[in-house]
Design a protein around this motif. Structure first.
Motif, PDB file in Angstrom:
ATOM      1  N   ILE A  53       0.898  -1.048   0.101  1.00 16.56           N
ATOM      2  CA  ILE A  53      -0.064  -0.065  -0.037  1.00 16.56           C
ATOM      3  C   ILE A  53       0.929   1.323   0.184  1.00 16.56           C
ATOM      4  CG2 ILE A  53      -1.969   1.169   1.341  1.00 16.56           C
ATOM      5  CD1 ILE A  53      -2.712  -1.549   0.321  1.00 16.56           C
ATOM      6  N   LYS A  54       0.480   2.177  -0.783  1.00 23.92           N
ATOM      7  CA  LYS A  54       1.132   3.413  -0.845  1.00 23.92           C
ATOM      8  C   LYS A  54       1.100   4.256   0.217  1.00 23.92           C
ATOM      9  CE  LYS A  54       0.912   3.866  -5.814  1.00 23.92           C
ATOM     10  NZ  LYS A  54       1.894   4.709  -6.794  1.00 23.92           N
ATOM     11  N   ASP A  55      -0.131   4.297   1.181  1.00 22.08           N
ATOM     12  CA  ASP A  55      -0.247   4.959   2.202  1.00 22.08           C
ATOM     13  C   ASP A  55      -0.637   3.894   3.416  1.00 22.08           C
ATOM     14  OD1 ASP A  55      -0.829   6.611   4.302  1.00 22.08           O
ATOM     15  OD2 ASP A  55      -2.740   7.303   3.743  1.00 22.08           O
ATOM     16  N   PRO A  56       0.534   3.284   3.770  1.00 27.63           N
ATOM     17  CA  PRO A  56       0.553   2.250   4.945  1.00 27.63           C
ATOM     18  C   PRO A  56      -0.081   2.716   6.046  1.00 27.63           C
ATOM     19  CG  PRO A  56       2.984   2.953   4.499  1.00 27.63           C
ATOM     20  CD  PRO A  56       2.132   3.660   3.630  1.00 27.63           C
ATOM     21  N   PHE A  57      -0.043   3.823   6.615  1.00 29.00           N
ATOM     22  CA  PHE A  57      -0.227   4.489   7.897  1.00 29.00           C
ATOM     23  C   PHE A  57      -2.028   4.184   7.811  1.00 29.00           C
ATOM     24  CE2 PHE A  57       3.769   6.793   7.762  1.00 29.00           C
ATOM     25  CZ  PHE A  57       3.964   6.305   8.746  1.00 29.00           C
ATOM     26  N   GLN A  58      -2.606   4.543   6.919  1.00 27.66           N
ATOM     27  CA  GLN A  58      -4.035   4.331   6.927  1.00 27.66           C
ATOM     28  C   GLN A  58      -4.408   2.831   6.975  1.00 27.66           C
ATOM     29  OE1 GLN A  58      -5.885   5.819   3.254  1.00 27.66           O
ATOM     30  NE2 GLN A  58      -8.019   5.478   4.246  1.00 27.66           N
ATOM     31  N   LYS A 102       9.128  -0.219   7.331  1.00 25.98           N
ATOM     32  CA  LYS A 102       9.211   1.060   6.791  1.00 25.98           C
ATOM     33  C   LYS A 102      10.848   1.297   6.703  1.00 25.98           C
ATOM     34  CE  LYS A 102       6.677   4.412   5.803  1.00 25.98           C
ATOM     35  NZ  LYS A 102       6.685   4.713   4.270  1.00 25.98           N
TER      36      LYS A 102
END
Length: 108
Positions: A53-58, A102
């Protein structure tokens, strides 16, 4: 190739749901402690998600929500018990997997 990783995410989430919501006598057993099983399962899920996923935090946030819902759901499953400590171990696996991946991705 990316589609295979997304299929992997679906399989991991389905496995988490299955292992969390089946009655106790149908749940696959390992020789690990329940807390370690939680941490390891969510560690693997977090690693795959951070890679994909490009936005792993979400995505990791949604994984926290999934862990909370699945642990709460165990309250009504025969042969299962919901425990806040299990949720905390799941969260530790998510955090560890996110941090490790990360760190690896920054080095690459």
């Amino acid at each position: 190739m990316k589609i295979l990783v997304y299929i992997g995410i679906v399989i991991i989430v389905a496995a988490l749901c299955y292992c969390s919501l089946v009655p106790g006598w149908l749940r696959p057993q390992s020789k690990l402690s329940g807390n370690l099983e939680h941490a390891l399962a969510y560690f693997v899920a977090a690693v795959v998600i951070v890679i994909t996923i490009k936005d792993p935090f979400q995505a990791l946030f949604l994984l926290f929500i999934l862990a909370a819902l699945l642990e709460t759901g165990q309250k009504w499953i025969p042969g299962r018990t919901a425990a806040f400590s299990h949720f905390l171990y799941s969260c530790s696996g998510i955090i560890a997997g996110g941090i490790v991946m990360k760190s690896v991705l920054v080095m690459v």
